[in-house]
Scaffold this motif. Structure first.
Motif, PDB file in Angstrom:
ATOM      1  N   SER A 121      32.011  37.941  70.804  1.00  0.00           N
ATOM      2  CA  SER A 121      31.337  38.428  69.596  1.00  0.00           C
ATOM      3  C   SER A 121      30.745  39.812  69.834  1.00  0.00           C
ATOM      4  O   SER A 121      30.706  40.652  68.920  1.00  0.00           O
ATOM      5  N   MET A 122      30.306  40.068  71.068  1.00  0.00           N
ATOM      6  CA  MET A 122      29.820  41.406  71.413  1.00  0.00           C
ATOM      7  C   MET A 122      30.983  42.382  71.562  1.00  0.00           C
ATOM      8  O   MET A 122      30.918  43.526  71.108  1.00  0.00           O
ATOM      9  N   MET A 123      32.071  41.928  72.175  1.00  0.00           N
ATOM     10  CA  MET A 123      33.235  42.795  72.359  1.00  0.00           C
ATOM     11  C   MET A 123      33.890  43.157  71.034  1.00  0.00           C
ATOM     12  O   MET A 123      34.506  44.225  70.905  1.00  0.00           O
ATOM     13  N   MET A 124      33.760  42.271  70.033  1.00  0.00           N
ATOM     14  CA  MET A 124      34.378  42.506  68.729  1.00  0.00           C
ATOM     15  C   MET A 124      33.437  43.160  67.729  1.00  0.00           C
ATOM     16  O   MET A 124      33.752  43.227  66.529  1.00  0.00           O
ATOM     17  N   HIS A 125      32.298  43.635  68.196  1.00  0.00           N
ATOM     18  CA  HIS A 125      31.366  44.332  67.306  1.00  0.00           C
ATOM     19  C   HIS A 125      32.085  45.527  66.691  1.00  0.00           C
ATOM     20  O   HIS A 125      32.777  46.277  67.384  1.00  0.00           O
ATOM     21  N   PRO A 126      31.932  45.756  65.375  1.00  0.00           N
ATOM     22  CA  PRO A 126      32.737  46.798  64.715  1.00  0.00           C
ATOM     23  C   PRO A 126      32.481  48.220  65.203  1.00  0.00           C
ATOM     24  O   PRO A 126      33.388  49.057  65.165  1.00  0.00           O
ATOM     25  N   SER A 127      31.272  48.516  65.663  1.00  0.00           N
ATOM     26  CA  SER A 127      30.976  49.890  66.081  1.00  0.00           C
ATOM     27  C   SER A 127      30.661  50.027  67.563  1.00  0.00           C
ATOM     28  O   SER A 127      30.948  51.057  68.170  1.00  0.00           O
ATOM     29  N   GLN A 128      30.072  49.000  68.169  1.00  0.00           N
ATOM     30  CA  GLN A 128      29.662  49.092  69.561  1.00  0.00           C
ATOM     31  C   GLN A 128      30.498  48.242  70.512  1.00  0.00           C
ATOM     32  O   GLN A 128      30.342  48.340  71.718  1.00  0.00           O
ATOM     33  N   GLY A 129      31.378  47.411  69.988  1.00  0.00           N
ATOM     34  CA  GLY A 129      32.195  46.538  70.826  1.00  0.00           C
ATOM     35  C   GLY A 129      33.235  47.316  71.608  1.00  0.00           C
ATOM     36  O   GLY A 129      33.749  48.349  71.158  1.00  0.00           O
ATOM     37  N   ILE A 130      33.565  46.810  72.784  1.00  0.00           N
ATOM     38  CA  ILE A 130      34.498  47.500  73.663  1.00  0.00           C
ATOM     39  C   ILE A 130      35.908  47.570  73.075  1.00  0.00           C
ATOM     40  O   ILE A 130      36.675  48.508  73.345  1.00  0.00           O
ATOM     41  N   ILE A 131      36.269  46.603  72.234  1.00  0.00           N
ATOM     42  CA  ILE A 131      37.621  46.604  71.649  1.00  0.00           C
ATOM     43  C   ILE A 131      37.796  47.773  70.700  1.00  0.00           C
ATOM     44  O   ILE A 131      38.737  48.579  70.828  1.00  0.00           O
ATOM     45  N   ALA A 137      39.227  55.502  71.088  1.00  0.00           N
ATOM     46  CA  ALA A 137      39.569  56.496  72.109  1.00  0.00           C
ATOM     47  C   ALA A 137      41.006  56.975  71.983  1.00  0.00           C
ATOM     48  O   ALA A 137      41.345  58.075  72.430  1.00  0.00           O
ATOM     49  N   ILE A 138      41.867  56.148  71.364  1.00  0.00           N
ATOM     50  CA  ILE A 138      43.264  56.554  71.178  1.00  0.00           C
ATOM     51  C   ILE A 138      43.567  56.830  69.704  1.00  0.00           C
ATOM     52  O   ILE A 138      44.723  56.849  69.290  1.00  0.00           O
ATOM     53  N   GLY A 139      42.503  57.024  68.927  1.00  0.00           N
ATOM     54  CA  GLY A 139      42.661  57.453  67.550  1.00  0.00           C
ATOM     55  C   GLY A 139      42.903  56.361  66.532  1.00  0.00           C
ATOM     56  O   GLY A 139      43.359  56.631  65.419  1.00  0.00           O
ATOM     57  N   ILE A 140      42.602  55.110  66.882  1.00  0.00           N
ATOM     58  CA  ILE A 140      42.800  53.986  65.966  1.00  0.00           C
ATOM     59  C   ILE A 140      41.448  53.442  65.528  1.00  0.00           C
ATOM     60  O   ILE A 140      40.569  53.194  66.364  1.00  0.00           O
ATOM     61  N   THR A 141      41.279  53.262  64.235  1.00  0.00           N
ATOM     62  CA  THR A 141      40.034  52.691  63.712  1.00  0.00           C
ATOM     63  C   THR A 141      40.167  51.179  63.674  1.00  0.00           C
ATOM     64  O   THR A 141      40.960  50.628  62.900  1.00  0.00           O
ATOM     65  N   GLY A 142      39.400  50.519  64.501  1.00  0.00           N
ATOM     66  CA  GLY A 142      39.467  49.063  64.581  1.00  0.00           C
ATOM     67  C   GLY A 142      38.777  48.388  63.412  1.00  0.00           C
ATOM     68  O   GLY A 142      37.833  48.943  62.835  1.00  0.00           O
ATOM     69  N   PRO A 143      39.202  47.200  63.034  1.00  0.00           N
ATOM     70  CA  PRO A 143      38.580  46.488  61.914  1.00  0.00           C
ATOM     71  C   PRO A 143      37.282  45.802  62.336  1.00  0.00           C
ATOM     72  O   PRO A 143      36.928  45.776  63.520  1.00  0.00           O
ATOM     73  N   ASP A 144      36.587  45.263  61.363  1.00  0.00           N
ATOM     74  CA  ASP A 144      35.418  44.416  61.640  1.00  0.00           C
ATOM     75  C   ASP A 144      35.956  43.011  61.902  1.00  0.00           C
ATOM     76  O   ASP A 144      36.152  42.220  60.994  1.00  0.00           O
TER      77      ASP A 144
END
Length: 288
Positions: A121-131, A137-144
């Motif tokens: 749940s921490m890794m999947m955080h929309p703004s602070q998660g490592i995922i 870092a590679i230019g992809i906006t991850g989802p929530d």
């Protein structure tokens, strides 16, 4: 010692197990059926018949919970069956560091489900998660991952698969290693390659192991609760609510009789779906 005395002596060894079975399984099951038809607290109870069942089925979240439970069970079961077979096939081939790789695959199974849920749940955080940070870092906006109603249930299901695929892989490995090497040697002599070996030998002859994985994964998906609760608590809204989490919420609210009725319904649901599946799989099982 007479034959009757010998039989009585043998049955005496069943008494300790029978007592344990009665106290920890049979008695609680009967009491659950009774208290599901009462309005009870820790000190008092009132018989109300099937009112708890009527109330439980009138819950607005129940239909969503049933759908989510079935989808979650099917998705996690299918992925564990497929990935477990592929990983087991790879880990029984002639590769280096075979034992080390098996340990890595099995390691997530040893972790606490609650700890895994909190960590992801921490890794999947929309703004602070490592995922999402790595994707950015590679230019992809991850989802929530856990806040988007369209993918929240799937996100939790993928974490469940990551944690549970090790058990499926171990079962498959045992099944594949039980297949006689003579079959593979005969196929190789006939000119069959790796794909033919996998399709015509590994898949059909590891069917008993596959059946075990299907049953265990499907029942586990139907009964899943702890990972869901650790990651989303059923949210957002009712998006990731399963039948088990709905039951727990009733306990939290103090509706113990209603929650007990929910447990009986969940037991019936698992039985109605799992037993026919078990009979069907064993009926079509390939014998070595």
């Amino acid at each position: 010692m007479t034959k009757f005395s010998a039989r009585r002596y043998s049955f005496a060894f069943l008494i300790p197990g029978g007592i344990i079975y009665f106290i920890f399984y049979l008695l609680p099951t009967v009491l659950s059926l009774f208290f599901s038809m009462t309005r009870w607290t820790l000190t008092d109870w009132e018989y109300i018949g099937f009112q708890n069942y009527v109330t439980f089925f009138s819950e607005t979240a129940l239909s969503i919970g049933f759908r989510n439970t079935f989808v979650y069970a099917v998705v996690t079961c299918a992925l564990k069956v497929i990935l477990g077979l592929l990983l087991a096939t790879f880990l029984t081939s002639n590769i280096v560091l075979k034992s080390y790789l098996r340990s890595i695959i099995f390691f997530p199974t040893l972790l606490s489900t609650i700890a895994v849920g909190i960590a992801f749940s921490m890794m999947m955080h929309p703004s602070q998660g490592i995922i999402n940070t790595s994707l950015a870092a590679i230019g992809i906006t991850g989802p929530d991952w856990l806040g988007n109603t369209k993918i929240a249930l799937l996100s939790v299901a993928l974490v469940d698969v990551w944690k549970g695929v090790g058990i499926a892989t171990v079962i498959y490995i045992a099944g594949i290693m039980a297949i006689s090497k003579e079959y593979y040697e005969a196929l190789k002599i006939d000119g069959g390659g790796s794909w033919a070996s996998f399709r015509h030998l590994t898949m059909p002859l590891s069917r008993p192991a596959m059946n075990s994985v299907i049953i265990l994964a499907f029942i586990g998906g139907l009964r899943s609760f702890d990972l869901i609760w650790a990651m989303t608590k059923g949210g957002p809204g009712y998006t990731t609510d399963l039948v088990a989490s709905i039951i727990y919420k009733q306990y939290q609210a103090g509706f113990y009789g209603l929650a007990t009725a929910g447990n009986v319904i969940l037991f019936i649901l698992v039985s109605v779906l799992a037993f026919p599946l078990y009979r069907y799989l064993n009926k079509n099982e390939v014998q070595l």
